[in-house]
Write an enzyme that holds these catalytic residues in place. Sequence first.
Site, mmCIF file in Angstrom:
data_model
loop_
_atom_site.group_PDB
_atom_site.id
_atom_site.type_symbol
_atom_site.label_atom_id
_atom_site.label_comp_id
_atom_site.label_asym_id
_atom_site.label_seq_id
_atom_site.Cartn_x
_atom_site.Cartn_y
_atom_site.Cartn_z
ATOM 1 N N ILE B 100 19.413 -26.158 -7.140
ATOM 2 C CA ILE B 100 19.280 -24.896 -7.866
ATOM 3 C C ILE B 100 18.888 -23.871 -6.800
ATOM 4 C CG2 ILE B 100 16.909 -25.539 -8.536
ATOM 5 C CD1 ILE B 100 17.191 -23.770 -10.983
ATOM 6 N N SER B 101 19.604 -22.749 -6.762
ATOM 7 C CA SER B 101 19.412 -21.800 -5.659
ATOM 8 C C SER B 101 18.026 -21.176 -5.663
ATOM 9 C CB SER B 101 20.439 -20.677 -5.731
ATOM 10 O OG SER B 101 21.725 -21.191 -5.756
ATOM 11 N N GLN B 102 17.675 -20.658 -4.520
ATOM 12 C CA GLN B 102 16.427 -19.924 -4.348
ATOM 13 C C GLN B 102 16.450 -18.695 -5.270
ATOM 14 O OE1 GLN B 102 16.218 -18.585 -0.329
ATOM 15 N NE2 GLN B 102 14.214 -17.623 -0.573
#
Lengths: 812, 251
Positions: B100-102
């Site tokens: 899950i992206s930053q």
Amino acid sequence: MMENKKPPPFYSIALLSASSLAYEVLLMRLFSIIQWHHFAYMIISLALLGYGASGTFLSLTAHRLLPRFPLAYLGNVAMFGLSAVGCYLIAQQVSFNPEEILWDPNQPLRLLLIYLVLTLPFFFVANGIGLALTHYRGEITRVYAADLLGASIGSLSIVLLLFLVYPATALQILGTLGFAAAALASWELKYQPRRIALVLILLSFTPLMLPAGWLALAISPYKGMNQSLQISGTRIIDEYSSPLGLISVMESSQIPLRHAPGLSLNASGEPPSQLGVFTDADAMTVITAHTDERDKLSYLDQVTSALPYHINKPEKILILGAGGGAEVLQANYHGAGHIDAVELNPQIIDLVREKYKDFAGGLYTAANVDVHIAEARGFVSGSAERYDLIQIALLDSFGASSAGLYSLSENYLYTVQALQEYLARLSPGGMLAISRWIKLPPRDTLKLFATAVEALRQSGIDESGNRLVLIRGWQTSTLLVKNSPFSEKEILGIKKFCEARSFDTAYYPGITAAETNRYNVLAEPYFFQGAQVLLSDEAATYLQNYKFNLQPASDDQPYFFHFFKWGALNEILALRGQGGMPLLEWGYLILIATLIQALIASVVLILLPLLLSRRLLNKKTKNISHSRISGYFIALGLAFLFIEIAFIQKFILFLHHPLYATAMVLASFLLFAGLGSAWSQRYANPQSDKNGVKGAVTGIISVGLLYLLALGPLFSMLNWLPIFMKVIISVLLIAPLAFCMGMPFPLGMARLGKAAPAFIPWVWGVNGCASVLSAVIATILAIHFGFTVVVISALMLYGMAMLVFNGGWGKE
Amino acid sequence: MNIIMCLCRNRFVLLILSVFVLLMGTFTQAQENYTKARQAMIKEIEADARITSFYINKKEFDPKVMAAMSKVPRHEFVPWQERLSAYANRPLPIGHGQTISQPYIVALMTDLLKPERQQKVLEVGTGSGYQAAILAELVAEVFTIEIIEPLGNQAKERLKQLNYRNVTVRIGDGYYGWEEQGPFDGIVVTAASSHIPPPLIQQLKPGGRMVIPVGSRFMVQQLVLVEKDAKGNVTTRQILPVRFVPLTGKH
């Protein structure tokens, strides 16, 4: 001490030493597959501190272990057999992900756990050899010779073994050899009861009987191959292994791979079906299915590397790093005449040429294609042909390249001297084309440009600006270097090519700012600006002020991928929260991290026995100077590997194959150093040991200096010779140097054996620590100052060691 | 007897009640903690955005985007063992080799799309479904495609539970986009691909924007913004997520 002492277990020592060197190489292989190369480097460097830890351990326990020498020796050797397999299997289960290391506090702990576990096998080996050195201190030179000769055999055998079996099988075999070394010792030492030998022989079969599930390599889920395998319909259909890498062939039956990096935004087609070929579970290259529909291959014309085919019609083409054949296909698509394709890994060639010949439509067996198994640089320097186009493919994967993983690897493909050699092989009007991934801010692309400018300058061409062209898409860039000025017409062709594909021109002779940064817009036209400045008088200032290192690489400092500059570190770390981490060039930082960790551990390991062991501080030895002893052995430990590492690199340029050159040079060094050690026995007495060391060091310094001056010219003179002649010459050249290098260490140990035997294990540990530090420091020195400086430093260290030895061990 | 039984029963009920109250307490407590953590995350993103203004030509992200970021419960999108780190400004593993992206990158990517209420957006690479949820707060319809089946199913279930009715998840190959629903005002491509799939460019409306993060699973090296102008000409802008000028001195 004891009367009627049995002779040392030479065979066992040699086998143990061979297995442990092989194990070290194997671990590097295994960790390069399951992790990434640079972390493999750090993990193994630190695991080798097991040698230092053993010295500390033996300093404190030798007086208890030596009376039971045979049992202690057997026990440690058998434990090596057990831990060589067991510790790897445990270590690979620790789920360590380097990319999270600066975010997740658990990651450094896991890394520490991996080191500690992998230290054990080396600890046991070092205990075995250290005990033997201490126990047979009258014959130290011969015991040490057995150790070196064993290592020499090990360094060659592991290369052979890795050709024959998969890395996991090699691991089992080394475990078996560990137990076999113990069994051998029980026979050599006539150990009672005799049935122990039988037990050890039986035990030696256990590693071979491990269930396959335990031995499966736990490859990181973030490596390219495992990422692709998440997609349904993908599976590995073939696997080959060699010391050059683990080759996995992946089929994707439901969703095509569609590998076409750098494809133009205006392209419409998609590639035909492809097979993915991974090396060490990463760095994918593809084998593309044969198709008669020319349309299906039009994507090959929609990438930046197609540019040279639109300038003039190159007939004779050389492709370096051919891999699965994408560039060969591209050349064919553009109607090339004859193609020489060079690839280092024969197993990849075989895939295209034999196994998947029909799939690839006989790409590598076509009448106009000659495929050569060779290292690119070696092929070029040994060739007398002239080419209209030399094309260097995108050899590395984008991921590895963008994370700076190659910065520690020596690379002779992109040095100033390499580019000069390529240019010398071009026909009149011929071109060199090199494509690279675009990184932001620019790194590779501009460094390559700077390298080309420097190569042209050193070839005596001042007007380099009119022979260079640089274009870029959002993903890749292609640099052209022509061996004559580009004509107006050619430049027009370049502009047309770029416009049709929405690529940007970053440099061509006569370019204006308005013609750049139009389709793939950057905050500033960095590539254009960089190219302009690099061709001007302000190049030096620009290189100085740029936050990454763009200084061209040379054969003496072959680190093209070293972009790191200390000046930018703080700024980048401050940007961590906003996703600034990719700006960090990891490889170099890991090298520094390795040095710091090794240094701290070494200081502790070396000082600990001095603080804890009463034997090292008792009356008999109170006149012995710790600093003189450690000074001597640290200098030797550093210097030996400095020379070995530097000369491996010098000989790679002569033998042209990184793997064979390394194995061959390493084996020769160890072999002749072993012989030198055996020979030094005659000097191992208080009357003549000074002369022995003096003679050896004089030899090392004079031969070393001679080689620094003469090897370069000699190698270029002899470059035409067939490879087996080159190997013989290399061995002969290494012999005198290595022979001398084998003497100072055992002579020092022998003198210690007489004056203060309690120090032998301690010195063994000092040597172990120094060796680990040496390899790291040599690389740092080479990155910053070049291999010449590494050799000179080594010669100075030998000189210092000699002075210390002449002064004796006593306090002044 | 009866009285004792009664007492017992009462005690039992009491016990149940107290456990329930306790659980509710922890639950609301946990929700409060998450809300607090989310607010801290928003502050951090805002601070980062101010520093990056150089590249995005404005001082802050679109307030609508930030409102969406402060509304979507990110902790619902991460595996349970990562929940404590859900609001840390970093990418997290979600299994199957994916992440899950930053949060900062999600905000930046969403902002680059310039989302508007009436728009239709396509996402290639659903992953946890977090980006889709953020978009669902901002636009009319979100279509999202995930190639890894178990991940896609998880995301579908999760988005349904969180009541995102304007998101449609499909499992399959995203290379050809979603022709029946196209063209789109915005496209986000988070799935790794060796190039930008031509069909996606075709499914972009004139004036539409496509955002692609480039790099590894844990580190975004740059963002590529693909813009199609009113005439259908396509250009890209390459954006570093951070303010970093490669030269020191006055250049």
